[in-house]
Design a protein around this motif. Sequence first.
Motif, PDB file in Angstrom:
ATOM      1  N   GLN A  87       0.876  -1.167   0.000  1.00 16.68           N
ATOM      2  CA  GLN A  87       0.000   0.000   0.000  1.00 16.68           C
ATOM      3  C   GLN A  87       0.916   1.222   0.000  1.00 16.68           C
ATOM      4  O   GLN A  87       1.768   1.375   0.874  1.00 16.68           O
ATOM      5  CB  GLN A  87      -0.894   0.003   1.237  1.00 16.68           C
ATOM      6  N   GLU A  89       1.380   5.571  -0.544  1.00 18.00           N
ATOM      7  CA  GLU A  89       0.717   6.871  -0.458  1.00 18.00           C
ATOM      8  C   GLU A  89       0.862   7.547  -1.807  1.00 18.00           C
ATOM      9  O   GLU A  89       1.959   7.625  -2.361  1.00 18.00           O
ATOM     10  CB  GLU A  89       1.395   7.703   0.627  1.00 18.00           C
ATOM     11  N   GLY A  90      -0.243   8.005  -2.360  1.00 24.15           N
ATOM     12  CA  GLY A  90      -0.233   8.653  -3.661  1.00 24.15           C
ATOM     13  C   GLY A  90      -0.929   7.809  -4.705  1.00 24.15           C
ATOM     14  O   GLY A  90      -1.366   6.680  -4.434  1.00 24.15           O
ATOM     15  N   ASP A  91      -1.022   8.358  -5.894  1.00 27.02           N
ATOM     16  CA  ASP A  91      -1.660   7.678  -7.027  1.00 27.02           C
ATOM     17  C   ASP A  91      -0.590   7.400  -8.069  1.00 27.02           C
ATOM     18  O   ASP A  91      -0.157   8.320  -8.769  1.00 27.02           O
ATOM     19  CB  ASP A  91      -2.777   8.550  -7.598  1.00 27.02           C
ATOM     20  N   ARG A 118      -0.790  -3.008 -10.579  1.00 28.97           N
ATOM     21  CA  ARG A 118      -1.761  -2.373  -9.677  1.00 28.97           C
ATOM     22  C   ARG A 118      -2.684  -3.455  -9.140  1.00 28.97           C
ATOM     23  O   ARG A 118      -3.000  -4.418  -9.836  1.00 28.97           O
ATOM     24  CB  ARG A 118      -2.606  -1.348 -10.429  1.00 28.97           C
ATOM     25  N   PRO A 138      -4.571  10.342  -1.470  1.00 34.90           N
ATOM     26  CA  PRO A 138      -4.968   9.034  -2.008  1.00 34.90           C
ATOM     27  C   PRO A 138      -3.903   7.977  -1.689  1.00 34.90           C
ATOM     28  O   PRO A 138      -2.751   8.294  -1.386  1.00 34.90           O
ATOM     29  CB  PRO A 138      -5.040   9.275  -3.512  1.00 34.90           C
ATOM     30  N   ASP A 139      -4.324   6.721  -1.744  1.00 32.18           N
ATOM     31  CA  ASP A 139      -3.364   5.627  -1.647  1.00 32.18           C
ATOM     32  C   ASP A 139      -3.732   4.590  -2.694  1.00 32.18           C
ATOM     33  O   ASP A 139      -4.809   4.644  -3.289  1.00 32.18           O
ATOM     34  CB  ASP A 139      -3.308   5.032  -0.233  1.00 32.18           C
ATOM     35  N   ALA A 140      -2.823   3.673  -2.923  1.00 32.35           N
ATOM     36  CA  ALA A 140      -3.028   2.635  -3.929  1.00 32.35           C
ATOM     37  C   ALA A 140      -2.292   1.380  -3.474  1.00 32.35           C
ATOM     38  O   ALA A 140      -1.390   1.437  -2.633  1.00 32.35           O
ATOM     39  CB  ALA A 140      -2.494   3.098  -5.280  1.00 32.35           C
ATOM     40  N   LEU A 163       6.367   7.515  -3.870  1.00 31.65           N
ATOM     41  CA  LEU A 163       5.223   6.745  -3.376  1.00 31.65           C
ATOM     42  C   LEU A 163       5.611   6.053  -2.065  1.00 31.65           C
ATOM     43  O   LEU A 163       5.909   4.854  -2.047  1.00 31.65           O
ATOM     44  CB  LEU A 163       4.782   5.701  -4.403  1.00 31.65           C
TER      45      LEU A 163
END
Length: 189
Positions: A87, A89-91, A118, A138-140, A163
Amino acid sequence: MAPRAGLRDHPEMLIAFNKPFGVLCQFTDRSQPPRPTLAGFGLPPDVYAAGRLDHDSEGLLLLTDDGGLAHRLTDPRHKQPKTYWVQVEGDPGEEALQALRDGIELNDGRTLPARIERLDPPSLWPRDPPVRFRKTVPDAWLAITIHEGRNRQVRRMTAAVGLPTLRLVRVAIGPHRLDALQPGQWRAV
Protein backbone atom coordinates in the motif's frame (compact mmCIF):
# COMPACT_ATOMS: atom_id res chain seq x y z
CA MET A 1 28.32 -48.97 8.03
CA ALA A 2 27.61 -46.23 10.60
CA PRO A 3 26.40 -42.87 9.32
CA ARG A 4 29.02 -40.13 9.16
CA ALA A 5 28.84 -37.45 11.83
CA GLY A 6 26.84 -34.44 10.77
CA LEU A 7 24.52 -36.26 8.38
CA ARG A 8 20.87 -35.61 9.01
CA ASP A 9 18.68 -38.43 10.23
CA HIS A 10 15.51 -36.60 9.16
CA PRO A 11 14.47 -34.50 6.17
CA GLU A 12 14.80 -30.77 6.50
CA MET A 13 11.89 -28.91 8.05
CA LEU A 14 10.37 -25.92 6.29
CA ILE A 15 7.78 -23.75 8.02
CA ALA A 16 5.60 -21.02 6.46
CA PHE A 17 4.78 -18.37 9.08
CA ASN A 18 2.64 -15.24 8.82
CA LYS A 19 4.78 -12.72 10.68
CA PRO A 20 2.65 -10.07 12.36
CA PHE A 21 3.44 -6.37 12.26
CA GLY A 22 5.89 -5.37 15.01
CA VAL A 23 7.47 -8.82 15.49
CA LEU A 24 11.22 -9.30 15.06
CA CYS A 25 12.53 -12.13 12.81
CA GLN A 26 14.56 -13.62 15.66
CA PHE A 27 13.86 -15.60 18.80
CA THR A 28 15.46 -13.26 21.35
CA ASP A 29 15.67 -9.51 21.89
CA ARG A 30 18.00 -7.86 24.35
CA SER A 31 16.57 -4.36 24.03
CA GLN A 32 14.70 -2.79 26.91
CA PRO A 33 11.82 -3.11 26.96
CA PRO A 34 12.01 -6.32 24.92
CA ARG A 35 10.11 -6.38 21.64
CA PRO A 36 7.94 -9.27 20.40
CA THR A 37 9.96 -12.07 18.75
CA LEU A 38 9.32 -15.39 17.02
CA ALA A 39 9.62 -17.13 20.39
CA GLY A 40 6.00 -16.31 21.23
CA PHE A 41 4.36 -18.36 18.47
CA GLY A 42 4.94 -22.03 19.36
CA LEU A 43 7.24 -22.71 16.41
CA PRO A 44 9.10 -26.04 16.32
CA PRO A 45 12.48 -26.11 18.09
CA ASP A 46 15.72 -25.62 16.15
CA VAL A 47 14.23 -23.61 13.28
CA TYR A 48 15.45 -20.17 12.28
CA ALA A 49 14.35 -17.58 9.74
CA ALA A 50 15.54 -18.10 6.18
CA GLY A 51 15.70 -14.41 5.32
CA ARG A 52 14.14 -11.46 7.07
CA LEU A 53 11.15 -9.17 7.19
CA ASP A 54 11.49 -5.83 8.95
CA HIS A 55 9.55 -5.47 12.19
CA ASP A 56 7.16 -3.06 10.41
CA SER A 57 6.50 -5.50 7.55
CA GLU A 58 4.07 -8.42 7.63
CA GLY A 59 3.48 -11.70 5.90
CA LEU A 60 5.32 -14.78 4.73
CA LEU A 61 8.47 -15.74 6.57
CA LEU A 62 10.06 -19.12 5.90
CA LEU A 63 11.83 -20.93 8.74
CA THR A 64 13.97 -24.04 8.51
CA ASP A 65 16.34 -26.22 10.50
CA ASP A 66 18.58 -26.79 7.46
CA GLY A 67 21.39 -24.36 6.58
CA GLY A 68 21.66 -25.54 2.98
CA LEU A 69 17.95 -25.02 2.40
CA ALA A 70 18.11 -21.57 4.04
CA HIS A 71 20.94 -20.66 1.67
CA ARG A 72 19.00 -21.84 -1.41
CA LEU A 73 15.98 -19.80 -0.30
CA THR A 74 17.86 -16.57 0.42
CA ASP A 75 20.99 -16.37 -1.74
CA PRO A 76 20.46 -13.90 -4.62
CA ARG A 77 22.23 -16.30 -7.02
CA HIS A 78 19.23 -18.63 -6.70
CA LYS A 79 16.90 -15.76 -7.73
CA GLN A 80 13.87 -16.79 -5.67
CA PRO A 81 11.20 -14.24 -6.58
CA LYS A 82 9.58 -12.50 -3.61
CA THR A 83 6.13 -10.95 -4.06
CA TYR A 84 4.78 -8.18 -1.85
CA TRP A 85 1.44 -6.44 -1.67
CA VAL A 86 2.32 -2.83 -0.99
CA GLN A 87 0.00 0.00 0.00
CA VAL A 88 1.58 3.26 -1.13
CA GLU A 89 0.72 6.87 -0.46
CA GLY A 90 -0.23 8.65 -3.66
CA ASP A 91 -1.66 7.68 -7.03
CA PRO A 92 1.00 5.86 -9.07
CA GLY A 93 1.29 7.15 -12.60
CA GLU A 94 2.57 5.06 -15.48
CA GLU A 95 5.96 6.83 -15.34
CA ALA A 96 6.53 5.80 -11.70
CA LEU A 97 5.36 2.23 -12.37
CA GLN A 98 7.67 1.93 -15.40
CA ALA A 99 10.62 3.25 -13.38
CA LEU A 100 9.97 0.53 -10.77
CA ARG A 101 9.74 -2.08 -13.53
CA ASP A 102 13.02 -0.94 -15.12
CA GLY A 103 15.01 -0.74 -11.87
CA ILE A 104 15.63 2.13 -9.48
CA GLU A 105 18.94 3.77 -8.62
CA LEU A 106 19.33 3.49 -4.82
CA ASN A 107 22.26 4.54 -2.63
CA ASP A 108 23.62 0.97 -2.82
CA GLY A 109 23.24 0.63 -6.60
CA ARG A 110 20.57 0.01 -9.20
CA THR A 111 17.87 -2.56 -8.45
CA LEU A 112 17.13 -5.37 -10.86
CA PRO A 113 13.97 -5.02 -12.95
CA ALA A 114 10.81 -5.84 -10.98
CA ARG A 115 7.32 -6.98 -11.87
CA ILE A 116 4.81 -4.29 -10.88
CA GLU A 117 1.02 -4.52 -11.09
CA ARG A 118 -1.76 -2.37 -9.68
CA LEU A 119 -4.04 -4.24 -7.26
CA ASP A 120 -7.54 -3.68 -6.02
CA PRO A 121 -7.30 -3.27 -2.24
CA PRO A 122 -6.72 -6.85 -1.03
CA SER A 123 -8.80 -8.51 1.64
CA LEU A 124 -6.32 -8.60 4.52
CA TRP A 125 -6.51 -8.87 8.29
CA PRO A 126 -6.63 -5.57 10.16
CA ARG A 127 -3.23 -4.25 11.12
CA ASP A 128 -2.52 -3.26 14.72
CA PRO A 129 -1.88 -0.37 14.83
CA PRO A 130 -3.89 0.52 11.74
CA VAL A 131 -2.38 2.46 8.84
CA ARG A 132 -3.15 6.13 9.31
CA PHE A 133 -5.98 7.18 6.99
CA ARG A 134 -5.82 10.64 5.43
CA LYS A 135 -8.94 11.77 3.60
CA THR A 136 -7.06 14.25 1.39
CA VAL A 137 -4.20 11.91 0.36
CA PRO A 138 -4.97 9.03 -2.01
CA ASP A 139 -3.36 5.63 -1.65
CA ALA A 140 -3.03 2.63 -3.93
CA TRP A 141 -2.03 -1.04 -3.76
CA LEU A 142 0.70 -2.60 -5.89
CA ALA A 143 1.95 -6.16 -6.31
CA ILE A 144 5.74 -5.95 -6.48
CA THR A 145 7.91 -8.97 -7.31
CA ILE A 146 11.66 -8.65 -6.86
CA HIS A 147 14.57 -11.09 -7.20
CA GLU A 148 16.86 -9.44 -4.65
CA GLY A 149 16.67 -8.92 -0.93
CA ARG A 150 18.41 -5.69 -0.02
CA ASN A 151 17.68 -4.02 3.28
CA ARG A 152 14.23 -2.34 3.12
CA GLN A 153 14.44 -2.57 -0.67
CA VAL A 154 10.74 -2.32 -1.56
CA ARG A 155 10.23 0.64 0.78
CA ARG A 156 13.25 2.42 -0.68
CA MET A 157 12.11 1.71 -4.25
CA THR A 158 8.63 3.12 -3.77
CA ALA A 159 9.99 6.16 -1.89
CA ALA A 160 12.42 6.84 -4.76
CA VAL A 161 9.47 7.34 -7.15
CA GLY A 162 7.51 9.49 -4.71
CA LEU A 163 5.22 6.74 -3.38
CA PRO A 164 6.03 6.13 0.31
CA THR A 165 5.06 2.67 1.58
CA LEU A 166 2.23 2.64 4.12
CA ARG A 167 1.86 -1.14 4.50
CA LEU A 168 3.95 -4.02 3.18
CA VAL A 169 2.84 -7.68 3.20
CA ARG A 170 4.99 -10.43 1.67
CA VAL A 171 2.69 -12.98 0.06
CA ALA A 172 5.14 -15.33 -1.74
CA ILE A 173 8.73 -16.54 -1.83
CA GLY A 174 9.37 -18.67 -4.91
CA PRO A 175 6.66 -21.37 -4.96
CA HIS A 176 5.75 -20.84 -1.30
CA ARG A 177 2.63 -18.74 -0.67
CA LEU A 178 1.05 -17.17 2.38
CA ASP A 179 -2.42 -18.36 1.34
CA ALA A 180 -4.93 -18.30 4.23
CA LEU A 181 -2.46 -18.12 7.14
CA GLN A 182 -3.49 -15.45 9.59
CA PRO A 183 -0.95 -13.36 11.55
CA GLY A 184 0.92 -15.56 14.03
CA GLN A 185 -0.16 -18.82 12.36
CA TRP A 186 2.24 -21.28 10.77
CA ARG A 187 2.20 -24.55 8.86
CA ALA A 188 4.77 -27.13 7.77
CA VAL A 189 5.49 -26.96 4.04
